[in-house]
Each structure stands twice: as structure tokens, then as C-alpha cells.
Design a protein around this motif. Structure first.
Motif, short mmCIF file in Angstrom:
data_model
loop_
_atom_site.label_atom_id
_atom_site.label_comp_id
_atom_site.label_asym_id
_atom_site.label_seq_id
_atom_site.Cartn_x
_atom_site.Cartn_y
_atom_site.Cartn_z
N ARG A 69 34.43 -19.58 -91.04
CA ARG A 69 35.69 -19.16 -90.42
C ARG A 69 35.47 -18.52 -89.06
O ARG A 69 36.24 -18.76 -88.13
N ALA A 74 38.19 -30.18 -98.60
CA ALA A 74 39.37 -29.36 -98.88
C ALA A 74 39.21 -27.93 -98.38
O ALA A 74 40.14 -27.35 -97.79
N GLY A 75 38.04 -27.34 -98.61
CA GLY A 75 37.81 -25.97 -98.17
C GLY A 75 37.85 -25.84 -96.66
O GLY A 75 38.43 -24.89 -96.11
N GLN A 126 41.39 -26.08 -95.33
CA GLN A 126 42.12 -24.83 -95.51
C GLN A 126 41.69 -23.79 -94.48
O GLN A 126 42.53 -23.07 -93.91
N ASP A 127 40.39 -23.71 -94.20
CA ASP A 127 39.90 -22.76 -93.20
C ASP A 127 40.46 -23.09 -91.82
O ASP A 127 40.81 -22.19 -91.05
N GLN A 157 43.28 -24.51 -91.14
CA GLN A 157 44.68 -24.11 -91.13
C GLN A 157 44.81 -22.59 -91.05
O GLN A 157 45.68 -22.06 -90.35
N ASP A 158 43.94 -21.88 -91.73
CA ASP A 158 44.02 -20.42 -91.76
C ASP A 158 43.74 -19.80 -90.39
O ASP A 158 44.23 -18.70 -90.11
N SER A 185 44.97 -27.33 -86.53
CA SER A 185 45.46 -28.41 -87.38
C SER A 185 44.47 -29.57 -87.34
O SER A 185 43.74 -29.74 -86.37
#
Length: 215
Positions: free
Chosen positions: A154, A182-183, A186-187, A189-190, A194
Motif C-alpha cells: 500500500r 483481488a487483494g 482492493q489496495d 482502490q483504497d 482505479s
């Protein structure tokens, strides 16, 4: 005993599919996976190799020899970073790739589109390079990406510019669960980035798998 460090010049290697010049319309910098020979990586990119497209495949700086199989010669492979020398390795790869990109792009048309493709652990190397380096790029492709536990994913993604990202996962089980994507999605997006998520079968990548990047 605590290891000490010293900075010294290194001779790096890379493969160029195509040559820089006035006719180049798209440049790809393609970072290989862990313990992957450059020739094997180039074979996965054969569908990209056209006269108007320049593919640059840098080899990581930590080279070593893998034992030969029953019928083959030993292979020279490389790693982008080691867990016990992470920060120096990251600084070295950023400086190395920035210098290589500057050298290549100086001989291509001004403003030529640049795509960076990172495969396996090369995806982590690409993200660290682009988050901390000075090379301008237009699109980032992360193919079956794997971030070593020693890298804060991240924190790395926060440093990326707001550029189009395509996350590419395979439909096979040849890679780790992390490489499914998937992980990482998500990171991304967080941290406010995009990304498109595409699935491909194992083997040579096709332009169709990458969306509009190859046009």
C-alpha cells in the motif's frame, strides 16, 4: 557483525526487441519475474514484437545461475531485490531503470507513449520504480503480480501517479493466490487508483488481453 555498504558502478544487461528510432510509435519497458531468464520472458511477449513497437526487457541486477535440467545448460536468472538488502536494492533498481529509460527514449520520437509491464515480482519492482523514479509513463500493466512480504504494498501504491492501470490475472492455477489479483485490486482502490482487471490463459500475452494499450 553488521554488513557495510559501498556504492559502485554495475554493468546491467537488457534485451531490446526492436531498435529506438523515428518510426517507433510505442515503447514498452517489461520487467521479468523472479528467477526468470530474459529469453523465456521475451518468448511470452512475441505477440508485441512489431516494427512500430519497441520492447525493452531489463535484467535485474542480482544475477545468478540456476542448475540445468536433464537435457539443458544452466540458466542465468536474476532477482530484483533481496529481503535483507531491500532499501539499497530498491534505490539501485530505480536509478538503473531511470537511466535505461532516459537512454532509450532519447532516441525515440518526443512524447512517444510509454507502457510499463511488470510480471510476477517484476510488478512490484515496476511499482517501486515508478513511485520513486523520474520516468514518465502512460500506462502500467501488472501481470500475475507478486509483492514480496518485505515490501509495503500500500505504501508503494500511494506513490504511483494517477495513470491507467491494467491488472492481468491468469485463468490457471500456476501462480500464487496473491497473483490472482483481488487483494491488489482492493489496495489500488483504497489508495484512490482505479484499474481494469482482465483474465488471460497462461502463455504468450496477446494485445487483446491488454485492451486498447496495443493500438
Amino acid at each position: 557483525m553488521e554488513p557495510k555498504t559501498i556504492s559502485t558502478a554495475r554493468t546491467a544487461r537488457y534485451i531490446s526487441l526492436g531498435e529506438p528510432g523515428a518510426d517507433i510509435q510505442h515503447v514498452f519497458f517489461c520487467l521479468h519475474g523472479e528467477s526468470q531468464a530474459l529469453a523465456d520472458f521475451a518468448a511470452q511477449l512475441v505477440n508485441f514484437d512489431t516494427p512500430e513497437r519497441l520492447l525493452v526487457l531489463p535484467e535485474a541486477l542480482s544475477r545468478y545461475t540456476m542448475p540445468a535440467g536433464p537435457a539443458g545448460a544452466p540458466l542465468t536468472v536474476a532477482s530484483w531485490f533481496a529481503a535483507d538488502s531491500l532499501l539499497p536494492d530498491l534505490a539501485d533498481l530505480t536509478a538503473y531503470l531511470d537511466e535505461l529509460a532516459a537512454e532509450v527514449l532519447a532516441h525515440c520520437p518526443a512524447g512517444v507513449p510509454v507502457t510499463v509491464l511488470g510480471y510476477g515480482s517484476g510488478a512490484a519492482a515496476a511499482c517501486r520504480w515508478l513511485a520513486g523514479g523520474r520516468t514518465h509513463y502512460d500506462r502500467l500493466l501488472l501481470y500475475a503480480p507478486v509483492f514480496p512480504p518485505s515490501i509495503d504494498r500500500r505504501a508503494t501504491l500511494v506513490g504511483l501517479p494517477d495513470r491507467p492501470i491494467t491488472l492481468i490475472s491468469t485463468t490457471t492455477e500456476a501462480f500464487t493466490t496473491e497473483a490472482v489479483g483481488a487483494g491488489l485490486l482492493q489496495d489500488l482502490q483504497d489508495v484512490g487508483l482505479s484499474a481494469q482487471h482482465r483474465y488471460v490463459s497462461e502463455g504468450p500475452l496477446t494485445l487483446a488481453a491488454l485492451g486498447t494499450v496495443g493500438k
